[in-house]
Write a protein that holds these residues in place. Structure first.
Motif, PDB file in Angstrom:
ATOM      1  N   MET A 187      14.085 -16.746  11.731  1.00  0.00           N
ATOM      2  CA  MET A 187      14.946 -17.721  11.059  1.00  0.00           C
ATOM      3  C   MET A 187      15.387 -17.185   9.705  1.00  0.00           C
ATOM      4  N   VAL A 188      16.652 -17.391   9.370  1.00  0.00           N
ATOM      5  CA  VAL A 188      17.214 -16.993   8.082  1.00  0.00           C
ATOM      6  C   VAL A 188      17.777 -18.228   7.402  1.00  0.00           C
ATOM      7  N   VAL A 189      17.499 -18.381   6.098  1.00  0.00           N
ATOM      8  CA  VAL A 189      18.058 -19.485   5.316  1.00  0.00           C
ATOM      9  C   VAL A 189      19.221 -18.934   4.504  1.00  0.00           C
ATOM     10  N   MET A 190      20.403 -19.557   4.671  1.00  0.00           N
ATOM     11  CA  MET A 190      21.632 -19.049   4.076  1.00  0.00           C
ATOM     12  C   MET A 190      22.211 -20.011   3.052  1.00  0.00           C
ATOM     13  N   ASP A 191      22.879 -19.451   2.047  1.00  0.00           N
ATOM     14  CA  ASP A 191      23.697 -20.219   1.117  1.00  0.00           C
ATOM     15  C   ASP A 191      25.143 -20.107   1.589  1.00  0.00           C
ATOM     16  N   PHE A 192      25.708 -21.243   2.041  1.00  0.00           N
ATOM     17  CA  PHE A 192      27.068 -21.255   2.579  1.00  0.00           C
ATOM     18  C   PHE A 192      28.082 -21.813   1.584  1.00  0.00           C
ATOM     19  N   THR A 193      27.697 -21.924   0.319  1.00  0.00           N
ATOM     20  CA  THR A 193      28.563 -22.583  -0.655  1.00  0.00           C
ATOM     21  C   THR A 193      29.927 -21.910  -0.761  1.00  0.00           C
ATOM     22  N   ASP A 194      29.922 -20.609  -0.972  1.00  0.00           N
ATOM     23  CA  ASP A 194      31.142 -19.842  -1.199  1.00  0.00           C
ATOM     24  C   ASP A 194      31.526 -19.138   0.099  1.00  0.00           C
ATOM     25  N   THR A 195      32.647 -19.524   0.684  1.00  0.00           N
ATOM     26  CA  THR A 195      33.019 -18.948   1.982  1.00  0.00           C
ATOM     27  C   THR A 195      33.322 -17.457   1.888  1.00  0.00           C
ATOM     28  N   SER A 196      33.537 -16.947   0.685  1.00  0.00           N
ATOM     29  CA  SER A 196      33.781 -15.510   0.523  1.00  0.00           C
ATOM     30  C   SER A 196      32.490 -14.732   0.284  1.00  0.00           C
ATOM     31  N   ASN A 197      31.370 -15.466   0.172  1.00  0.00           N
ATOM     32  CA  ASN A 197      30.112 -14.793  -0.157  1.00  0.00           C
ATOM     33  C   ASN A 197      28.919 -15.535   0.433  1.00  0.00           C
ATOM     34  N   PHE A 198      28.896 -15.691   1.753  1.00  0.00           N
ATOM     35  CA  PHE A 198      27.698 -16.209   2.400  1.00  0.00           C
ATOM     36  C   PHE A 198      26.557 -15.219   2.156  1.00  0.00           C
ATOM     37  N   HIS A 199      25.371 -15.710   1.765  1.00  0.00           N
ATOM     38  CA  HIS A 199      24.268 -14.781   1.519  1.00  0.00           C
ATOM     39  C   HIS A 199      22.931 -15.459   1.803  1.00  0.00           C
ATOM     40  N   ALA A 200      21.944 -14.633   2.121  1.00  0.00           N
ATOM     41  CA  ALA A 200      20.621 -15.119   2.504  1.00  0.00           C
ATOM     42  C   ALA A 200      19.816 -15.530   1.278  1.00  0.00           C
ATOM     43  N   LEU A 201      19.108 -16.651   1.395  1.00  0.00           N
ATOM     44  CA  LEU A 201      18.186 -17.126   0.370  1.00  0.00           C
ATOM     45  C   LEU A 201      16.740 -16.806   0.718  1.00  0.00           C
ATOM     46  N   GLY A 202      16.476 -16.588   1.990  1.00  0.00           N
ATOM     47  CA  GLY A 202      15.128 -16.294   2.446  1.00  0.00           C
ATOM     48  C   GLY A 202      15.110 -16.169   3.952  1.00  0.00           C
ATOM     49  N   SER A 203      13.989 -15.729   4.488  1.00  0.00           N
ATOM     50  CA  SER A 203      13.873 -15.580   5.941  1.00  0.00           C
ATOM     51  C   SER A 203      12.414 -15.542   6.327  1.00  0.00           C
TER      52      SER A 203
END
Length: 458
Positions: A214-230
């Protein structure tokens, strides 16, 4: 497209509609059951039904269940006298269909399927119980999806394991629902590969990636989706299937879709350091398999394939306690993918909706476990000793229980209640219980305390 419940009633006249107030499993009562035996089963496992969902409109409660034929909507406001009120035929309505999925937003219900030349379907449900109006039924955006989730806070639709004519297969696509009748594609995201299922709250997404964890993602900025943890290494790691976040955002329950694998309760208060704080299962069979878990308040609701519906107290997330269950699947086998698919516990009445792939819709009453007042306050301190014990426990009651009659309950680790009673004394006898690990619950009014205890032979 207008679909009246009058026409639906004619088409389902042979359905099995069974209000059965008397049928009770462990602390869970069946209020209503529907199973239309004329619906053909799928080519895989002969499953007639799939996902369950629920919603409220115009002060009435509704259940949504998918079948090989399409989407069935029931008015379950008067649960014992529930009635089918609408049906939306799927773009594919044959034995190809195994998966359908649903989510609602505003006055709209969103419907997808994961087989054949299917479509995204959107229905206006504001006219219920009289009718539904299908306002979108097309494969222009995509034709197949395994699961969908709507983050209502940001008005976004997340589409998992999605197939479109233009883009082929992608792990995840994100759409805006600012125009709820015509979603707008914001982002195609394929960096994680397969996203089997997802839970999203305020742009933070918990992505279940099958055998990749499982990966936890920050989807706030559609130009910069990035992982917060996994988390990709944990006990009973298998096909990471689905999960749900607690209301306080501190814990997350996770299911791996493998026979014999346990549920995992995670501490997600620090997403850079996710920890497993408990592993637990139904205890029904060595091949039992959880499918879809959901959290509401201090309780965990789980659809277990062959075992049916399971209800756990998770007021102490490190020590989940089974409080109730209902066996929707009558056969005793555990060697396939049959039985309970999903559950939905979020109706205002507190009734729980369950779908069983062979036996249809169940409306369940869990009020024997969960009071209408909601979560129970927890005592500030309570000590149980000696622990382990050879047979006699001393309990130092917290201030909230002092001078009160206290109910005690002792459960085996598979959820069976093996001892119960009331006492105003601070000594409990476990004489006669075999050597094992148990869960002890102390209850006084609205105050509850739970702890794990061990009984050893002298």
């Amino acid at each position: 497209m207008r679909l009246s419940h009058i026409l639906l009633t004619c088409s389902l006249i042979v359905a099995c509609l069974v209000p059965a107030m008397a049928q009770i499993d462990s602390n869970v009562t069946l209020l209503y059951h529907w199973n239309d035996t004329t619906i053909a089963g799928s080519a895989s496992y002969n499953n007639r039904y799939n996902e369950i969902w629920g919603f409220t409109r115009n002060n009435r409660e509704y259940a949504v269940i998918g079948s090989t034929q399409g989407t069935h909507i029931f008015d379950v406001t008067d649960a014992v006298n529930s009635v089918p009120v609408a049906f939306v035929k799927g773009a594919v309505s044959t034995n190809q269909i195994v998966h359908r999925d649903f989510h609602d937003y505003g006055n709209y219900l969103y419907m997808v399927s994961d087989e054949g030349e299917s479509t995204l379907q959107i229905a206006d449900i504001s006219y219920l119980p009289d009718s539904v109006h299908v306002v979108y039924d097309s494969r222009n955006l995509f034709k197949r999806s395994h699961n969908i989730f709507i983050d209502s806070a940001t008005v976004r639709l997340y589409v998992c394991s999605v197939t479109s004519t233009a883009r082929g297969y992608k792990g995840l696509e994100v759409y805006s629902l600012q125009n709820p009748e015509l979603p707008q594609l914001l982002k195609v995201y394929n960096d994680m590969g397969t996203v089997h299922d997802i839970y999203v709250r305020n742009d933070t997404g918990f992505c279940h990636n099958g055998y990749n964890g499982m990966v936890v993602m920050d989807f706030t900025d559609t130009s910069n989706f990035h992982a917060l943890g996994s988390i990709d290494t944990y006990p009973d790691k298998g096909y990471n299937h689905s999960g749900w976040l607690s209301e306080d955002g501190k814990h997350y329950v996770m299911a791996d879709e493998n026979h014999g694998y346990r549920l995992k309760m995670l501490d997600v208060s620090d997403l850079s350091d996710i920890k497993v704080v408990a592993t637990f299962g139904s205890g029904v069979d060595s091949m039992s398999m959880a499918h879809n878990p959901l959290i509401k308040g201090d309780y965990l609701y789980v659809a277990y394939y062959h075992d049916g519906f399971e209800l756990y107290d998770i007021s102490d997330p490190a020590n989940p306690i089974k409080r109730g269950y209902y066996r929707t699947y009558s056969a005793g086998d555990h060697d396939s993918y049959r039985g309970a698919w999903g559950c939905y516990p979020f109706l205002p009445s507190g009734h729980v909706l369950v779908s069983d792939m062979q036996y249809g819709l169940f409306v369940l009453d869990v009020s024997q476990v969960i009071s209408s007042t909601g979560d129970h306050p927890k005592p500030r301190s309570c000590r149980v000793y000696p622990n382990p014990t050879t047979g006699r426990l001393h309990v130092r009651f917290p201030e909230e229980m002092t001078g009160q009659v206290v109910r005690y309950e002792v459960y085996s680790m598979d959820g069976r209640r093996v001892l119960s009673g009331t006492t105003a004394d601070e000594n409990l006898s476990l004489e006669g219980l075999p050597e094992s690990i148990y869960m002890l619950s102390l209850i006084s009014g609205d105050v509850r305390f739970h702890t794990r205890i061990s009984k050893i032979n002298p």
